[in-house]
Design a protein around this motif. Structure first.
Motif, PDB file in Angstrom:
ATOM      1  N   GLU A  59      95.352  45.467 123.098  1.00 57.96           N
ATOM      2  CA  GLU A  59      94.639  46.796 123.357  1.00 57.96           C
ATOM      3  C   GLU A  59      95.654  47.677 123.879  1.00 57.96           C
ATOM      4  O   GLU A  59      96.910  47.584 124.253  1.00 57.96           O
ATOM      5  N   ILE A  60      95.252  48.962 123.619  1.00 61.55           N
ATOM      6  CA  ILE A  60      95.968  49.980 124.191  1.00 61.55           C
ATOM      7  C   ILE A  60      94.953  50.895 124.875  1.00 61.55           C
ATOM      8  O   ILE A  60      93.867  51.255 124.514  1.00 61.55           O
ATOM      9  N   VAL A  61      95.523  51.292 126.280  1.00 69.17           N
ATOM     10  CA  VAL A  61      94.686  52.023 127.177  1.00 69.17           C
ATOM     11  C   VAL A  61      95.464  53.217 127.333  1.00 69.17           C
ATOM     12  O   VAL A  61      96.624  53.260 127.713  1.00 69.17           O
ATOM     13  N   TYR A  62      94.865  54.441 127.152  1.00 66.70           N
ATOM     14  CA  TYR A  62      95.320  55.733 127.803  1.00 66.70           C
ATOM     15  C   TYR A  62      94.784  56.117 129.195  1.00 66.70           C
ATOM     16  O   TYR A  62      93.561  56.097 129.222  1.00 66.70           O
ATOM     17  N   LEU A  63      95.644  56.520 129.968  1.00 63.70           N
ATOM     18  CA  LEU A  63      95.033  56.816 131.224  1.00 63.70           C
ATOM     19  C   LEU A  63      95.913  58.294 131.553  1.00 63.70           C
ATOM     20  O   LEU A  63      97.245  58.618 131.145  1.00 63.70           O
ATOM     21  N   THR A  64      95.093  59.286 132.324  1.00 63.25           N
ATOM     22  CA  THR A  64      95.628  60.515 132.510  1.00 63.25           C
ATOM     23  C   THR A  64      96.725  60.615 133.564  1.00 63.25           C
ATOM     24  O   THR A  64      97.819  61.356 133.396  1.00 63.25           O
ATOM     25  N   SER A  65      96.935  59.308 134.249  1.00 61.55           N
ATOM     26  CA  SER A  65      98.225  59.619 135.152  1.00 61.55           C
ATOM     27  C   SER A  65      98.178  58.019 135.836  1.00 61.55           C
ATOM     28  O   SER A  65      97.133  57.125 135.877  1.00 61.55           O
ATOM     29  N   PHE A  66      99.528  57.508 135.938  1.00 60.83           N
ATOM     30  CA  PHE A  66      99.764  56.179 136.586  1.00 60.83           C
ATOM     31  C   PHE A  66      99.971  56.335 138.170  1.00 60.83           C
ATOM     32  O   PHE A  66     100.504  57.424 138.595  1.00 60.83           O
ATOM     33  N   ILE A  67      99.658  55.262 138.743  1.00 59.81           N
ATOM     34  CA  ILE A  67      99.973  55.352 140.086  1.00 59.81           C
ATOM     35  C   ILE A  67     101.486  55.097 140.368  1.00 59.81           C
ATOM     36  O   ILE A  67     102.128  54.245 139.627  1.00 59.81           O
ATOM     37  N   LYS A  68     102.184  55.726 141.042  1.00 55.08           N
ATOM     38  CA  LYS A  68     103.632  55.721 141.565  1.00 55.08           C
ATOM     39  C   LYS A  68     103.793  55.222 142.626  1.00 55.08           C
ATOM     40  O   LYS A  68     103.093  55.130 143.576  1.00 55.08           O
ATOM     41  N   THR A  69     105.119  54.620 143.006  1.00 59.89           N
ATOM     42  CA  THR A  69     105.654  54.214 144.227  1.00 59.89           C
ATOM     43  C   THR A  69     106.134  55.285 145.011  1.00 59.89           C
ATOM     44  O   THR A  69     106.219  56.510 144.468  1.00 59.89           O
ATOM     45  N   ALA A  70     106.395  55.162 146.166  1.00 61.72           N
ATOM     46  CA  ALA A  70     107.026  56.067 146.855  1.00 61.72           C
ATOM     47  C   ALA A  70     108.344  56.785 146.529  1.00 61.72           C
ATOM     48  O   ALA A  70     108.506  57.739 146.575  1.00 61.72           O
ATOM     49  N   SER A  71     109.283  55.937 145.640  1.00 58.26           N
ATOM     50  CA  SER A  71     110.301  56.187 144.879  1.00 58.26           C
ATOM     51  C   SER A  71     110.027  56.883 143.605  1.00 58.26           C
ATOM     52  O   SER A  71     110.812  56.835 142.738  1.00 58.26           O
ATOM     53  N   ALA A  72     108.689  57.071 143.388  1.00 59.32           N
ATOM     54  CA  ALA A  72     108.397  57.830 141.885  1.00 59.32           C
ATOM     55  C   ALA A  72     108.416  56.846 140.758  1.00 59.32           C
ATOM     56  O   ALA A  72     108.444  57.307 139.533  1.00 59.32           O
ATOM     57  N   LYS A  73     108.599  55.397 140.942  1.00 55.25           N
ATOM     58  CA  LYS A  73     108.500  54.439 140.024  1.00 55.25           C
ATOM     59  C   LYS A  73     107.045  54.100 139.538  1.00 55.25           C
ATOM     60  O   LYS A  73     106.253  54.254 140.326  1.00 55.25           O
ATOM     61  N   ILE A  74     106.813  53.804 138.307  1.00 52.29           N
ATOM     62  CA  ILE A  74     105.474  53.482 137.953  1.00 52.29           C
ATOM     63  C   ILE A  74     105.158  52.037 138.836  1.00 52.29           C
ATOM     64  O   ILE A  74     105.809  51.122 138.875  1.00 52.29           O
ATOM     65  N   ASP A  75     103.844  51.997 139.093  1.00 55.00           N
ATOM     66  CA  ASP A  75     103.510  50.895 139.914  1.00 55.00           C
ATOM     67  C   ASP A  75     102.414  50.036 138.936  1.00 55.00           C
ATOM     68  O   ASP A  75     101.157  50.473 138.792  1.00 55.00           O
ATOM     69  N   PRO A  76     102.834  49.330 138.054  1.00 59.69           N
ATOM     70  CA  PRO A  76     102.008  48.751 137.046  1.00 59.69           C
ATOM     71  C   PRO A  76     100.794  47.784 137.558  1.00 59.69           C
ATOM     72  O   PRO A  76      99.770  47.716 137.222  1.00 59.69           O
ATOM     73  N   THR A  77     101.141  47.266 138.761  1.00 57.09           N
ATOM     74  CA  THR A  77     100.035  46.183 139.430  1.00 57.09           C
ATOM     75  C   THR A  77      99.194  47.079 140.031  1.00 57.09           C
ATOM     76  O   THR A  77      97.947  46.758 139.432  1.00 57.09           O
ATOM     77  N   LYS A  78      99.278  48.028 140.868  1.00 58.94           N
ATOM     78  CA  LYS A  78      98.162  49.027 141.178  1.00 58.94           C
ATOM     79  C   LYS A  78      97.436  49.843 140.356  1.00 58.94           C
ATOM     80  O   LYS A  78      96.444  50.046 140.321  1.00 58.94           O
ATOM     81  N   THR A  79      98.288  50.211 139.156  1.00 60.11           N
ATOM     82  CA  THR A  79      97.494  51.072 138.048  1.00 60.11           C
ATOM     83  C   THR A  79      96.524  50.029 137.204  1.00 60.11           C
ATOM     84  O   THR A  79      95.520  50.415 136.914  1.00 60.11           O
ATOM     85  N   VAL A  80      96.917  48.695 136.920  1.00 62.82           N
ATOM     86  CA  VAL A  80      96.008  47.870 136.352  1.00 62.82           C
ATOM     87  C   VAL A  80      94.813  47.472 137.197  1.00 62.82           C
ATOM     88  O   VAL A  80      93.960  47.609 136.629  1.00 62.82           O
ATOM     89  N   ALA A  81      95.060  47.368 138.315  1.00 60.10           N
ATOM     90  CA  ALA A  81      94.141  47.089 139.283  1.00 60.10           C
ATOM     91  C   ALA A  81      92.900  48.256 139.280  1.00 60.10           C
ATOM     92  O   ALA A  81      91.813  47.941 139.355  1.00 60.10           O
ATOM     93  N   LEU A  82      93.268  49.536 139.351  1.00 56.35           N
ATOM     94  CA  LEU A  82      92.551  50.565 139.472  1.00 56.35           C
ATOM     95  C   LEU A  82      91.858  50.713 137.867  1.00 56.35           C
ATOM     96  O   LEU A  82      90.710  51.127 138.242  1.00 56.35           O
ATOM     97  N   TYR A  83      92.382  50.458 136.976  1.00 58.42           N
ATOM     98  CA  TYR A  83      91.778  50.424 135.682  1.00 58.42           C
ATOM     99  C   TYR A  83      90.623  49.336 135.510  1.00 58.42           C
ATOM    100  O   TYR A  83      89.573  49.628 135.099  1.00 58.42           O
ATOM    101  N   LEU A  84      91.051  48.563 135.944  1.00 55.88           N
ATOM    102  CA  LEU A  84      90.127  47.191 135.873  1.00 55.88           C
ATOM    103  C   LEU A  84      88.798  47.414 136.814  1.00 55.88           C
ATOM    104  O   LEU A  84      87.902  46.766 136.490  1.00 55.88           O
ATOM    105  N   ASN A  85      89.132  48.109 137.816  1.00 52.94           N
ATOM    106  CA  ASN A  85      88.016  48.457 138.844  1.00 52.94           C
ATOM    107  C   ASN A  85      87.107  49.471 138.372  1.00 52.94           C
ATOM    108  O   ASN A  85      86.115  49.657 138.545  1.00 52.94           O
ATOM    109  N   SER A  86      87.643  50.070 137.352  1.00 50.29           N
ATOM    110  CA  SER A  86      86.842  51.345 136.713  1.00 50.29           C
ATOM    111  C   SER A  86      86.145  51.029 135.394  1.00 50.29           C
ATOM    112  O   SER A  86      85.556  51.685 135.070  1.00 50.29           O
ATOM    113  N   ILE A  87      86.158  49.777 135.025  1.00 46.52           N
ATOM    114  CA  ILE A  87      85.671  49.309 133.690  1.00 46.52           C
ATOM    115  C   ILE A  87      84.480  48.499 134.098  1.00 46.52           C
ATOM    116  O   ILE A  87      84.306  47.859 135.061  1.00 46.52           O
TER     117      ILE A  87
END
Length: 338
Positions: free
Chosen positions: A310-338
C-alpha cells in the motif's frame, strides 16, 4: 550570517537566538564546564537526556581533527543547532582546534545567501544537502579547499551522494558516541571506523562500539550491521524497525533507499496491522499528489515481499525536535484517522 576568525578571542554580541545559543555554549566551554546535557534525536522513541563529559567531547574533536588533518586557521561552517550533538561538536572542534567559524542560521539552504567563502569543514543533514543540490549551488565557490564535508543525522540517499570534486562523507554516530565514529566515502558501500574505535556485533547482529568517546566502555546500538573486514561495517537496518510480514523479516531501510533513488520527496516505510500479512509493508510519502515512478526499476531492485502493499500520501509527516521524520507518531496519527 557572521564570520568569526577564532572562538578563542572575545565574542561579539549575539544578533539572533541562534547566535545566542552558539555564544552561550562557547562561554560555558571557556569557563571549563565539566558536563553538557543533550537529548537523543527521538527518531526511534522519546528523546532521552544524555550527560556528556567535557573530556569525551574534547577526545571526539581531536579524533576528527586528526582524521581530516584540520589545522589552526581552517574555517568551519555551522548551520545546525548547537543544542544537539552535531552542532555542538562542530563548535567544540572549532574551539579545540582554533578554527574560524561561519555562522548561518539553520535552514534548508545554508549557502543560498552566503558569498563565496573558503570553507574547510561543514556538517549538514541530508535534507540540507539535497536542497542545495536542487538549487544548483556552485559548491566550488565554497568547498574547493574542503577537507571534509560531513553528511549525517539520517541515512543519505544514494542519488545525492556522489563525486563532487572535494572530500564528502556520510558519517555514522549518535549522541551516545559524541557524534561520528565512522565514515563512508561516496564511492564506498561500507563505513570505516576512526582510529581508536573498536567495533563488534551482538548476538542479534547489532553494532557494538568501544572508544575513548564512550569512556572505553562497550555500548550496544540498535543498528543491524555486517562487519565486512576489520574496522569496516555495512548498515543493514534497525532492530526496532524490522517488519514481520507474512513470516518474513523485512528491513524498511533497503526499501526506502530504492524509492529515494527515484523520487525526491520525504518518505519512509513502516508496517501496519493486516489480517492477511500480519504486518503489511506500507510506503508513506509526504506529497499532496500521487507520484509516478519506474515500476520495472522497483521490481528489479526489491524482492516481491519487499514491494509495498500500500502507498499512503500525507500532506506532512510528524517531525522530532531535531527535524527528523518520526515514523512511529506519523503512522499512529494516520491509523487514528482511518
Amino acid at each position: 550570517m557572521r564570520i568569526l576568525h577564532s572562538l578563542l578571542s572575545e565574542l561579539p554580541l549575539a544578533e539572533s537566538e541562534f547566535e545566542q545559543q552558539v555564544f552561550e555554549f562557547c562561554h560555558r566551554w571557556h569557563e571549563g564546564q565539566a558536563t553538557f546535557l543533550f537529548h537523543s534525536s527521538g527518531s526511534t522513541g522519546d528523546p532521552k537526556p544524555i550527560l556528556i563529559t567535557r573530556e569525551r567531547m574534547y577526545a571526539s574533536a581531536k579524533m576528527t581533527g586528526e582524521w581530516l588533518n584540520l589545522a589552526k586557521g581552517d574555517v568551519a561552517l555551522l548551520s545546525l543547532s548547537p543544542t544537539y550533538i552535531a552542532g555542538a561538536m562542530l563548535l567544540v572542534r572549532a574551539l579545540v582546534l582554533d578554527l574560524g567559524l561561519v555562522l548561518v542560521e539553520p535552514c534548508q539552504n545554508p549557502l543560498k545567501n552566503l558569498p563565496p567563502t573558503t570553507i574547510h569543514l561543514a556538517s549538514f543533514v541530508p535534507t540540507q544537502w539535497s536542497t542545495m543540490l536542487d538549487a544548483g549551488i556552485n559548491f566550488k565557490n565554497y568547498f574547493s579547499s574542503a577537507k571534509g564535508i560531513l553528511l549525517g543525522g539520517a541515512r543519505v540517499p544514494e542519488r545525492i551522494f556522489k563525486d563532487m570534486g572535494f572530500p564528502i562523507y556520510e558519517t555514522y554516530g549518535m549522541t551516545e558516541t559524541v557524534s561520528h565514529i565512522a565514515f563512508r566515502a561516496w564511492d564506498q558501500d561500507h563505513f570505516q571506523i576512526l582510529p581508536g574505535v573498536q567495533i563488534a556485533t551482538s548476538d542479534t547482529s547489532c553494532l557494538l562500539i568501544c572508544s575513548v568517546v564512550t569512556e572505553n566502555k562497550w555500548i550496544q546500538t540498535r543498528d543491524l550491521v555486517e562487519i565486512t573486514a576489520p574496522g569496516r561495517f555495512v548498515l543493514t537496518g534497525r532492530l526496532d524497525r524490522v517488519i514481520n510480514s507474512g513470516g518474513l523479516k523485512i528491513q524498511p531501510e533497503n526499501i526506502e533507499q530504492v524509492y529515494s533513488s527515484l523520487i525526491n520527496v520525504p518518505l519512509f516505510v513502516a508496517g501496519i496491522p493486516d489480517d492477511f500479512w500480519g504486518m503489511k509493508v506500507v510506503l508513506f510519502i509526504e506529497s499532496v499528489e500521487a507520484i509516478v515512478w519506474d515500476t520495472d526499476f522497483i521490481d528489479s531492485h526489491l524482492a516481491s515481499a519487499e514491494v509495498p502493499k500500500e502507498i499512503v500520501y500525507l500532506t506532512s509527516f510528524i517531525k522530532t525536535a531535531s527535524a527528523k521524520i518520526d515514523p512511529t507518531k506519523t503512522v499512529a496519527l494516520y491509523l487514528n484517522s482511518i
